[in-house]
Enzyme design. Sequence first.
Site, PDB file in Angstrom:
ATOM      1  N   THR A  42       0.947  -1.205  -0.029  1.00 31.84           N
ATOM      2  CA  THR A  42       0.158  -0.008   0.042  1.00 31.84           C
ATOM      3  C   THR A  42       0.816   1.316   0.011  1.00 31.84           C
ATOM      4  O   THR A  42       0.400   2.482  -0.541  1.00 31.84           O
ATOM      5  CB  THR A  42      -0.883   0.000   1.469  1.00 31.84           C
ATOM      6  OG1 THR A  42      -1.922  -1.239   0.999  1.00 31.84           O
ATOM      7  CG2 THR A  42      -1.750   1.324   1.376  1.00 31.84           C
ATOM      8  N   TYR A  56      -8.230   0.128  -3.402  1.00 32.91           N
ATOM      9  CA  TYR A  56      -7.127   0.926  -3.994  1.00 32.91           C
ATOM     10  C   TYR A  56      -6.173  -0.201  -4.573  1.00 32.91           C
ATOM     11  O   TYR A  56      -6.454  -1.380  -4.335  1.00 32.91           O
ATOM     12  CB  TYR A  56      -6.236   1.863  -3.239  1.00 32.91           C
ATOM     13  CG  TYR A  56      -5.760   1.069  -1.973  1.00 32.91           C
ATOM     14  CD1 TYR A  56      -4.444   0.586  -1.869  1.00 32.91           C
ATOM     15  CD2 TYR A  56      -6.682   1.405  -0.752  1.00 32.91           C
ATOM     16  CE1 TYR A  56      -4.069  -0.206  -0.654  1.00 32.91           C
ATOM     17  CE2 TYR A  56      -6.166   0.679   0.262  1.00 32.91           C
ATOM     18  CZ  TYR A  56      -4.852  -0.168   0.331  1.00 32.91           C
ATOM     19  OH  TYR A  56      -4.377  -0.892   1.412  1.00 32.91           O
ATOM     20  N   SER A  89       1.593  -7.538  -0.577  1.00 30.98           N
ATOM     21  CA  SER A  89       2.299  -8.589   0.140  1.00 30.98           C
ATOM     22  C   SER A  89       1.618  -9.807   0.717  1.00 30.98           C
ATOM     23  O   SER A  89       2.379 -10.741   0.898  1.00 30.98           O
ATOM     24  CB  SER A  89       2.975  -7.916   1.635  1.00 30.98           C
ATOM     25  OG  SER A  89       1.965  -7.740   2.310  1.00 30.98           O
ATOM     26  N   THR A 122       1.479  -4.275   4.290  1.00 26.96           N
ATOM     27  CA  THR A 122       1.610  -4.447   5.788  1.00 26.96           C
ATOM     28  C   THR A 122       0.908  -5.927   5.957  1.00 26.96           C
ATOM     29  O   THR A 122       0.942  -6.325   7.051  1.00 26.96           O
ATOM     30  CB  THR A 122       0.339  -3.722   6.291  1.00 26.96           C
ATOM     31  OG1 THR A 122      -0.698  -3.547   5.718  1.00 26.96           O
ATOM     32  CG2 THR A 122       1.009  -2.216   6.183  1.00 26.96           C
ATOM     33  N   ASP A 123       0.376  -6.703   5.002  1.00 21.23           N
ATOM     34  CA  ASP A 123      -0.294  -7.906   5.162  1.00 21.23           C
ATOM     35  C   ASP A 123       0.689  -8.958   5.761  1.00 21.23           C
ATOM     36  O   ASP A 123       0.339  -9.738   6.770  1.00 21.23           O
ATOM     37  CB  ASP A 123      -0.802  -8.535   3.956  1.00 21.23           C
ATOM     38  CG  ASP A 123      -2.364  -7.693   3.780  1.00 21.23           C
ATOM     39  OD1 ASP A 123      -2.615  -6.890   4.403  1.00 21.23           O
ATOM     40  OD2 ASP A 123      -2.922  -8.124   2.762  1.00 21.23           O
ATOM     41  N   LYS A 195       0.234  -7.651  12.736  1.00 23.53           N
ATOM     42  CA  LYS A 195      -0.874  -6.968  12.339  1.00 23.53           C
ATOM     43  C   LYS A 195      -2.108  -7.199  13.149  1.00 23.53           C
ATOM     44  O   LYS A 195      -2.542  -8.388  13.087  1.00 23.53           O
ATOM     45  CB  LYS A 195      -0.819  -7.005  10.732  1.00 23.53           C
ATOM     46  CG  LYS A 195      -1.947  -6.255  10.116  1.00 23.53           C
ATOM     47  CD  LYS A 195      -2.140  -6.063   8.761  1.00 23.53           C
ATOM     48  CE  LYS A 195      -3.287  -5.012   8.143  1.00 23.53           C
ATOM     49  NZ  LYS A 195      -2.968  -4.833   6.594  1.00 23.53           N
ATOM     50  N   GLU A 316      -1.031 -28.920  26.806  1.00 20.06           N
ATOM     51  CA  GLU A 316      -2.235 -29.575  26.301  1.00 20.06           C
ATOM     52  C   GLU A 316      -1.949 -30.808  25.457  1.00 20.06           C
ATOM     53  O   GLU A 316      -2.836 -31.669  24.899  1.00 20.06           O
ATOM     54  CB  GLU A 316      -3.030 -28.545  25.462  1.00 20.06           C
ATOM     55  CG  GLU A 316      -3.410 -27.464  26.239  1.00 20.06           C
ATOM     56  CD  GLU A 316      -4.357 -27.899  27.443  1.00 20.06           C
ATOM     57  OE1 GLU A 316      -5.555 -28.542  27.103  1.00 20.06           O
ATOM     58  OE2 GLU A 316      -4.242 -27.493  28.576  1.00 20.06           O
TER      59      GLU A 316
HETATM   60  C1  SIN Z   1      -1.194  -3.068   2.752  1.00 25.59           C
HETATM   61  O1  SIN Z   1       0.052  -2.888   2.285  1.00 25.59           O
HETATM   62  O2  SIN Z   1      -1.802  -2.391   3.719  1.00 25.59           O
HETATM   63  C2  SIN Z   1      -2.007  -3.995   2.257  1.00 25.59           C
HETATM   64  C3  SIN Z   1      -1.459  -4.700   0.929  1.00 25.59           C
HETATM   65  C4  SIN Z   1      -0.097  -5.559   0.857  1.00 25.59           C
HETATM   66  O3  SIN Z   1       0.039  -6.201   2.169  1.00 25.59           O
HETATM   67  O4  SIN Z   1       0.484  -5.422   0.118  1.00 25.59           O
END
Ligand code: SIN
Length: 359
Positions: A42, A56, A89, A122-123, A195, A316
């Site tokens: 992103t 997007y 990602s 971020t993924d 995340k 467990e």
């Molecule tokens: C992001 O970057 O927030 C989502 C898409 C990605 O992980 O490339």
Amino acid sequence: MNRKTYCVLTIICLLVFSLQAICFAEAPARLPNVKILATGGTIAGSGATSTTTVGYTAAVAPVDALINNVPELKKIANVSGEQVAQIASENMTNEVWLTLAKRVNQLLAQDDVDGIVITHGTDTLEETAYFLNLVVKSNKPVVVVGSMRPPTAMSADGMLNLYRATILAGSKEAVGKGVLVMLNDTIHASRDVTKTITDRVDTFRAPEIGPLGFFTGDKPEFYRAPLRKHTTDTEFDISRLNALPRVDIVYHYANNTGVVIEALTQAGVKGIVHAGTGNGSIGKAEYPAIEAAQKKGVVIVRSARVGNGIVARNGEANDDKYNFVAGDNLNPQKARILLMLALTKTNNPQDIQRMFREY
Ligand code: SIN
């Protein structure tokens, strides 16, 4: 003293003072050399309008556009960019990780590179960061950064995140702290961070353990350092690897059977991370498939789908009896990374258990 002597003495004094000023003046601080390696996400995305914060397109802008979008970078570092990948990602692969890690190691071995920033979606950002944390062979700062809003959006977070990640990558405070994650003014250890929210800028958190520090203005403030082994202290060497052993994750839930484990075994996995319920519980119906997998040499790590807490050895499940590895407090996606790297060294569950305690 006559006038002539007075003048000569004054000139000598002035010369001595000037010489002292030249000798003891502080040299102007050298700007650090920071390399920005871009992988997409992103932070390099583009939306149709300034209010497009979902829907997007990620991974559009090239690295030079990201750098040119933040002219302030030139005041804090000598920056140059390289495009390692251009992907959202969720499409990250082991192959990209190996390419990225080899390039990071190559660059950090150079005297003219002080630190590295990696721009990333971020993924799976936390996964890339933890992988690098285990295979980078340098104490120099490596900072992984992303954004939750594309640069085209109102209140886009990527520019400030990139600016601060660059400060961090050029800072002495970040030296020796392993691979760091920097978003939303907060500095995290790659082992601990995850995340936690699908769509908000405060998504990166280290549940239970907390961040390493924060940015206050342009200054990184650290309050603690990671204790688990990382970077130069690990036994993992990817310099000659072109692939990693296949490891997959199996999610446990009510009414689950062993059918996914059977399919993975048939597909030739070398390791399975079991994201168990509660304290890493495995359902009775899964045991036959697990034991069949183990007969084929598949290593089983017990992790938990809960997201917090330690999976206790022999808690467990009887890990000693079944030759399981207890996954400590790594989330399943990070346990997968450690298991892949562990399997490059051994498939002995006891040795791998030792690694889960150390890293
Ligand atoms: C992001 O970057 O927030 C989502 C898409 C990605 O992980 O490339």
